[in-house]
Design a protein around this motif. Structure first.
Motif, short mmCIF file in Angstrom:
data_model
loop_
_atom_site.label_atom_id
_atom_site.label_comp_id
_atom_site.label_asym_id
_atom_site.label_seq_id
_atom_site.Cartn_x
_atom_site.Cartn_y
_atom_site.Cartn_z
N GLY A 90 0.80 -1.23 0.00
CA GLY A 90 0.00 0.00 0.00
C GLY A 90 0.83 1.27 0.00
N ILE A 91 2.11 1.17 -0.27
CA ILE A 91 3.00 2.33 -0.22
C ILE A 91 2.68 3.31 -1.34
CG2 ILE A 91 5.40 3.08 -0.43
CD1 ILE A 91 6.12 0.37 0.98
N GLY A 92 2.45 2.80 -2.55
CA GLY A 92 2.10 3.68 -3.67
C GLY A 92 0.81 4.43 -3.39
N LEU A 93 -0.18 3.74 -2.89
CA LEU A 93 -1.46 4.37 -2.55
C LEU A 93 -1.26 5.45 -1.48
CD1 LEU A 93 -4.52 4.56 -2.74
CD2 LEU A 93 -4.65 2.67 -1.09
N ALA A 94 -0.42 5.19 -0.49
CA ALA A 94 -0.17 6.18 0.56
C ALA A 94 0.48 7.44 -0.01
CB ALA A 94 0.71 5.58 1.66
N LEU A 95 1.42 7.28 -0.93
CA LEU A 95 2.04 8.44 -1.57
C LEU A 95 1.01 9.24 -2.37
CD1 LEU A 95 5.46 7.00 -2.80
CD2 LEU A 95 5.11 8.71 -1.01
N VAL A 96 0.16 8.53 -3.11
CA VAL A 96 -0.88 9.20 -3.90
C VAL A 96 -1.81 9.98 -2.97
CG1 VAL A 96 -2.89 8.83 -5.37
CG2 VAL A 96 -0.76 7.62 -5.86
N GLN A 97 -2.26 9.35 -1.90
CA GLN A 97 -3.18 10.02 -0.99
C GLN A 97 -2.55 11.28 -0.39
OE1 GLN A 97 -6.28 9.53 -0.89
NE2 GLN A 97 -6.32 7.60 -1.97
N ARG A 98 -1.27 11.22 -0.06
CA ARG A 98 -0.58 12.39 0.49
C ARG A 98 -0.60 13.54 -0.51
NH1 ARG A 98 3.39 14.06 4.35
NH2 ARG A 98 3.14 12.08 5.39
N LEU A 99 -0.30 13.25 -1.77
CA LEU A 99 -0.30 14.32 -2.77
C LEU A 99 -1.71 14.82 -3.05
CD1 LEU A 99 2.73 13.84 -3.15
CD2 LEU A 99 2.35 14.23 -5.57
N SER A 118 -7.25 16.33 -10.43
CA SER A 118 -5.97 15.64 -10.48
C SER A 118 -5.95 14.89 -11.81
CB SER A 118 -5.80 14.67 -9.32
OG SER A 118 -4.56 13.98 -9.43
N ALA A 119 -4.78 14.81 -12.41
CA ALA A 119 -4.64 14.14 -13.70
C ALA A 119 -3.32 13.38 -13.75
CB ALA A 119 -4.71 15.15 -14.84
N LEU A 120 -3.21 12.48 -14.70
CA LEU A 120 -2.01 11.67 -14.86
C LEU A 120 -2.05 10.96 -16.21
CD1 LEU A 120 -3.00 8.44 -14.37
CD2 LEU A 120 -3.31 9.39 -12.10
N VAL A 121 -0.94 10.36 -16.56
CA VAL A 121 -0.87 9.48 -17.72
C VAL A 121 -0.62 8.07 -17.21
CG1 VAL A 121 0.43 8.88 -19.80
CG2 VAL A 121 -0.07 11.28 -19.30
N SER A 122 -1.53 7.19 -17.52
CA SER A 122 -1.43 5.78 -17.13
C SER A 122 -0.67 5.01 -18.21
CB SER A 122 -2.83 5.20 -16.96
OG SER A 122 -2.79 3.81 -16.83
N VAL A 123 0.35 4.25 -17.79
CA VAL A 123 1.12 3.41 -18.71
C VAL A 123 1.27 2.02 -18.10
CG1 VAL A 123 2.40 5.34 -19.75
CG2 VAL A 123 3.34 4.18 -17.74
N GLN A 124 1.74 1.10 -18.90
CA GLN A 124 2.07 -0.26 -18.46
C GLN A 124 0.92 -0.96 -17.75
OE1 GLN A 124 6.88 0.09 -18.18
NE2 GLN A 124 5.85 -0.26 -16.28
N GLY A 125 -0.29 -0.77 -18.25
CA GLY A 125 -1.43 -1.50 -17.71
C GLY A 125 -1.90 -1.03 -16.35
N SER A 126 -1.59 0.20 -15.97
CA SER A 126 -1.96 0.69 -14.64
C SER A 126 -3.33 1.35 -14.60
CB SER A 126 -0.90 1.69 -14.15
OG SER A 126 -0.84 2.82 -14.99
N GLN A 127 -4.05 1.35 -15.70
CA GLN A 127 -5.34 2.05 -15.76
C GLN A 127 -6.33 1.53 -14.71
OE1 GLN A 127 -6.89 2.36 -19.73
NE2 GLN A 127 -8.65 3.55 -19.09
#
Length: 160
Positions: free
Chosen positions: A93-102, A114-123
């Motif tokens: 859950g580390i990635g999720l925690a970083l996202v929530q902080r931002l 909030s926006a982003l570019v999803s790559v490598q099947g992360s959609q």
């Protein structure tokens, strides 16, 4: 994130992304210097194990791969760029925690999106967090999206 973390960030980037998606040391440093308040790392017992870069932008504006971050005067969007978690730290859950902080910082800063570019099947990951694909991009932004050289999806979510 600090200057001393850049080597670890580059190592995690290389472990996490296809070679055509790797970004240079110079651009990583520029992003850190431009938006130090939106550049975060997570650490475990072995050191840096994840990172996330963000910056203030406009909804509908896509940063090209290896593009510099620049903040417009009337930013309305927290752009998340380059979330990566070391293999050794996956599933915690580390990635999720970083996202929530931002995202919390974006809300505090009264940004609307909030926006982003999803790559490598992360959609699917981003969809679970409330992001939706946005296909209505002008031709310049479509070119920026194409700069990734791999299947890439621009995604947006409201922050409020």
């Amino acid at each position: 994130m600090g200057e001393h973390d850049i080597a670890a960030v580059l190592a995690i980037q290389e472990e996490s992304y296809a070679s055509e998606l790797l970004e240079s040391t110079a651009i990583i440093r520029q992003r850190l210097l431009a938006f130090p308040d939106l550049a975060w790392v997570a650490e475990d017992a072995h050191g840096v194990c994840a990172y996330l870069f963000g910056y203030r932008s406009h909804a509908g504006k896509v940063t090209p791969l290896d593009g510099a971050f620049a903040e417009p005067a009337d930013a309305d969007c927290l752009y998340l760029h380059d979330l990566a978690v070391a293999r050794r730290a996956g599933g915690r859950g580390i990635g999720l925690a970083l996202v929530q902080r931002l995202l919390d910082q974006g809300r505090t800063g009264r940004l609307r999106y909030s926006a982003l570019v999803s790559v490598q099947g992360s959609q699917a990951f981003w969809s679970r967090l409330g992001y939706a694909a946005e296909a209505a991009l002008d031709s310049a932004q479509q070119r920026n999206l194409a700069s990734y050289g791999v299947p890439a999806v621009y995604m947006v979510k409201p922050l409020h």
